[in-house]
Design a protein around this motif. Structure first.
Motif, PDB file in Angstrom:
ATOM      1  N   VAL A  38      -0.554  -5.850   8.549  1.00  0.00           N
ATOM      2  CA  VAL A  38       0.720  -6.398   8.074  1.00  0.00           C
ATOM      3  C   VAL A  38       0.842  -5.989   6.616  1.00  0.00           C
ATOM      4  CG1 VAL A  38       2.073  -8.473   7.659  1.00  0.00           C
ATOM      5  CG2 VAL A  38       0.583  -8.336   9.669  1.00  0.00           C
ATOM      6  N   PRO A  39       1.791  -5.098   6.285  1.00  0.00           N
ATOM      7  CA  PRO A  39       1.844  -4.568   4.924  1.00  0.00           C
ATOM      8  C   PRO A  39       2.320  -5.606   3.914  1.00  0.00           C
ATOM      9  CG  PRO A  39       3.735  -3.795   6.183  1.00  0.00           C
ATOM     10  CD  PRO A  39       2.847  -4.524   7.150  1.00  0.00           C
ATOM     11  N   LEU A  40       1.685  -5.600   2.755  1.00  0.00           N
ATOM     12  CA  LEU A  40       2.083  -6.470   1.657  1.00  0.00           C
ATOM     13  C   LEU A  40       2.655  -5.671   0.496  1.00  0.00           C
ATOM     14  CD1 LEU A  40       2.094  -9.269   0.242  1.00  0.00           C
ATOM     15  CD2 LEU A  40      -0.211  -8.741  -0.566  1.00  0.00           C
ATOM     16  N   ALA A  41       2.066  -4.503   0.226  1.00  0.00           N
ATOM     17  CA  ALA A  41       2.473  -3.734  -0.947  1.00  0.00           C
ATOM     18  C   ALA A  41       2.109  -2.264  -0.759  1.00  0.00           C
ATOM     19  CB  ALA A  41       1.795  -4.287  -2.198  1.00  0.00           C
ATOM     20  N   ALA A  75      -3.824   3.627   5.558  1.00  0.00           N
ATOM     21  CA  ALA A  75      -3.101   4.883   5.385  1.00  0.00           C
ATOM     22  C   ALA A  75      -1.726   4.881   6.025  1.00  0.00           C
ATOM     23  CB  ALA A  75      -3.934   6.034   5.960  1.00  0.00           C
ATOM     24  N   GLY A  76      -1.143   3.719   6.269  1.00  0.00           N
ATOM     25  CA  GLY A  76       0.170   3.672   6.888  1.00  0.00           C
ATOM     26  C   GLY A  76       1.280   4.063   5.926  1.00  0.00           C
ATOM     27  N   ALA A  93      -1.043   6.316  -2.424  1.00  0.00           N
ATOM     28  CA  ALA A  93      -2.140   6.498  -1.463  1.00  0.00           C
ATOM     29  C   ALA A  93      -2.140   5.422  -0.395  1.00  0.00           C
ATOM     30  CB  ALA A  93      -3.471   6.530  -2.199  1.00  0.00           C
ATOM     31  N   GLY A  94      -1.003   5.196   0.227  1.00  0.00           N
ATOM     32  CA  GLY A  94      -0.974   4.281   1.357  1.00  0.00           C
ATOM     33  C   GLY A  94      -0.471   2.900   0.993  1.00  0.00           C
ATOM     34  N   LEU A  95      -0.891   1.930   1.793  1.00  0.00           N
ATOM     35  CA  LEU A  95      -0.413   0.567   1.683  1.00  0.00           C
ATOM     36  C   LEU A  95      -1.581  -0.404   1.582  1.00  0.00           C
ATOM     37  CD1 LEU A  95       2.253   0.738   4.559  1.00  0.00           C
ATOM     38  CD2 LEU A  95       2.661   1.086   2.119  1.00  0.00           C
ATOM     39  N   VAL A  96      -1.256  -1.647   1.206  1.00  0.00           N
ATOM     40  CA  VAL A  96      -2.229  -2.732   1.185  1.00  0.00           C
ATOM     41  C   VAL A  96      -1.737  -3.821   2.117  1.00  0.00           C
ATOM     42  CG1 VAL A  96      -3.323  -4.521  -0.231  1.00  0.00           C
ATOM     43  CG2 VAL A  96      -2.964  -2.237  -1.166  1.00  0.00           C
TER      44      VAL A  96
END
Length: 239
Positions: A107-110, A126-127, A115-118
């Protein structure tokens, strides 16, 4: 030896145990190779928003080999965990002929720089996403700490009514935040008697009597001063 009943009994017991072990191993080999227990179905579970069935099928292709008892569950699990949006995979056998595959997506937060998402757990992956997400940045391995401080700063900044659009941790462990509207807040590093949280709390407390009353926009506010803060306003000269 032959006139020692106790020794003979021990030898006989050992031979019997060895025979049972050999029989069990042979039976297990026959079971693993038996065509009587084929896998007929793979059931996919989990609420998937970013991972397609085609991606799952491709990842599992050639990795589900053997009958119900022989299939190596680690192979499809490892392959599925390589998909960019998959965070966790559980694969289990369901009698008599089915594999149950449960996927948990990130579930993306930031965003994490370029270099991807957190995700909401503070893990980088790496989404890719077109959603409006805040920007994080920091040294490698600091994703969880930046996520934790982001949540805390959002709470502290709530009275200002401006979203926290970016949070950056420098290699020297100094913090910098950017709010909606363009205001950058230079927070600096945590100190034994003056934490970053405390500086931000003081700033929010005096904001209604200071910046909120000024009829000017500000580029940034520097909170690293022990008894106040410094402001910078845009250069209004020019065309």
């Amino acid at each position: 030896m032959w006139d020692n009943p106790r020794l003979l009994n021990a030898v006989a017991g050992a031979l019997t145990a060895l025979s049972l072990l050999v029989f069990a191993v042979a039976a297990m080999q026959l079971l693993l190779r038996s065509p009587l227990f084929p896998l007929r179905e793979v059931e996919l579970r989990g609420a998937l928003a970013h991972t397609t069935g085609a991606q799952v099928e491709q990842a599992m292709h050639g990795r589900v080999d053997g009958n119900f008892f022989a299939v190596d569950l680690a192979q499809p699990r490892a392959a599925l965990e390589q998909l960019p949006w998959v965070r966790r995979v559980q694969v289990r056998r369901v009698w008599p002929d089915r594999l149950e595959v449960t996927l948990e997506e990130h579930v993306p937060l930031a965003r994490w720089g370029d270099a991807g998402l957190v995700n909401v757990q503070g893990e980088r992956f790496a989404g890719r996403s077109d959603a409006a997400l805040p920007l994080f940045g920091g040294p490698a391995g600091s994703e969880a700490e930046v996520t934790r401080r982001y949540r805390r700063f959002v709470e502290l900044l709530a009275p200002l009514g401006a979203p926290l659009e970016a949070l950056i941790l420098s290699p020297r462990h100094a913090w910098q935040a950017r709010l909606g509207g363009g205001l950058t807040i230079v927070l600096g590093r945590d100190k034994p008697n003056d934490s970053v949280d405390s500086r931000l709390e003081r700033f929010v407390a005096v904001h209604p009597q200071t910046l909120a009353r000024m009829q000017r926009e500000h580029e940034y506010v520097d909170l690293r001063y022990p008894n106040g803060f410094a402001l910078r306003v845009p250069d209004l000269k020019g065309g």
